[in-house]
Design a protein around this motif. Structure first.
Motif, short mmCIF file in Angstrom:
data_model
loop_
_atom_site.label_atom_id
_atom_site.label_comp_id
_atom_site.label_asym_id
_atom_site.label_seq_id
_atom_site.Cartn_x
_atom_site.Cartn_y
_atom_site.Cartn_z
N GLN A 173 -4.20 8.12 -0.62
CA GLN A 173 -5.12 7.31 0.16
C GLN A 173 -6.31 7.01 -0.74
OE1 GLN A 173 -6.26 8.93 3.98
NE2 GLN A 173 -8.02 7.57 4.16
N LEU A 194 -8.47 3.83 7.54
CA LEU A 194 -7.76 5.08 7.75
C LEU A 194 -8.76 6.21 7.97
CD1 LEU A 194 -5.01 4.81 4.97
CD2 LEU A 194 -4.76 4.35 7.42
N HIS A 236 -6.87 0.51 3.13
CA HIS A 236 -7.09 1.92 3.46
C HIS A 236 -8.44 2.21 4.12
CE1 HIS A 236 -3.92 3.70 0.46
NE2 HIS A 236 -3.43 2.74 1.21
N GLN A 281 0.81 -1.21 0.00
CA GLN A 281 0.00 0.00 0.00
C GLN A 281 0.84 1.25 0.00
OE1 GLN A 281 -2.08 0.61 3.85
NE2 GLN A 281 -1.23 -1.38 4.34
#
Length: 156
Positions: free
Chosen positions: A81, A142, A139, A4
């Motif tokens: 992101q 997050l 993600h 990532q």
């Protein structure tokens, strides 16, 4: 697990410096555009893959926020992101930082997968879709950046 970690590096070029002595607004957009190109490579859509799949990515919408000035020859790092994705779109959020690791700009974008043969939106190729799904899963926990989803307007 999918790697990532994505980073695009650049520096403020002399021709990007405006009459105010810092990087002009169009140059921020150019850096983010170059970051999208690198991100395409990262997810499996490098030049040979684009040719093989007859596939590319277009930017449908972008929203830039300018947070700090960048000056000539200053190093720039851009990370991404993945906020959301479906079979042919990605909602991404790029953050540009300076050498002090300070966020100096953000770019929220909607990216669309396109068939270059048909000239129209098309689902991501399977290997790319798999990578994007793993990235989305990595993600999804997050925190949503505070600049994401902002609307331009004068607050009253």
């Amino acid at each position: 697990m999918t790697n990532q970690s994505f980073e695009y590096n650049d520096q403020v070029r002399s021709e990007w410096v405006d009459y105010n002595g810092h990087m002009n607004d169009a140059a921020y957009a150019a850096v983010f555009s170059h970051a999208v190109d690198e991100f395409m490579n990262h997810i499996g859509l490098d030049a040979p893959a684009r040719e093989s799949f007859a596939y590319t990515i277009f930017t449908l919408e972008t929203h830039l926020c300018y947070l700090k000035e960048a000056h000539e020859h200053e190093g720039l790092q851009v990370s991404v992101q993945l906020l959301d994705a479906d079979k042919k779109r990605m909602h991404v959020f790029f953050v540009m930082k300076n050498a002090k690791n300070e966020a100096i700009a953000t770019s929220e974008q909607m990216l669309m997968g396109m068939s270059t043969e048909e000239g129209r939106p098309s689902p991501f190729p399977d290997t790319v879709a798999d990578f994007i799904e793993k990235l989305r899963q990595a993600h999804e926990h997050l925190e949503t950046p505070k600049q994401a989803g902002r609307q331009i307007g004068i607050r009253r």
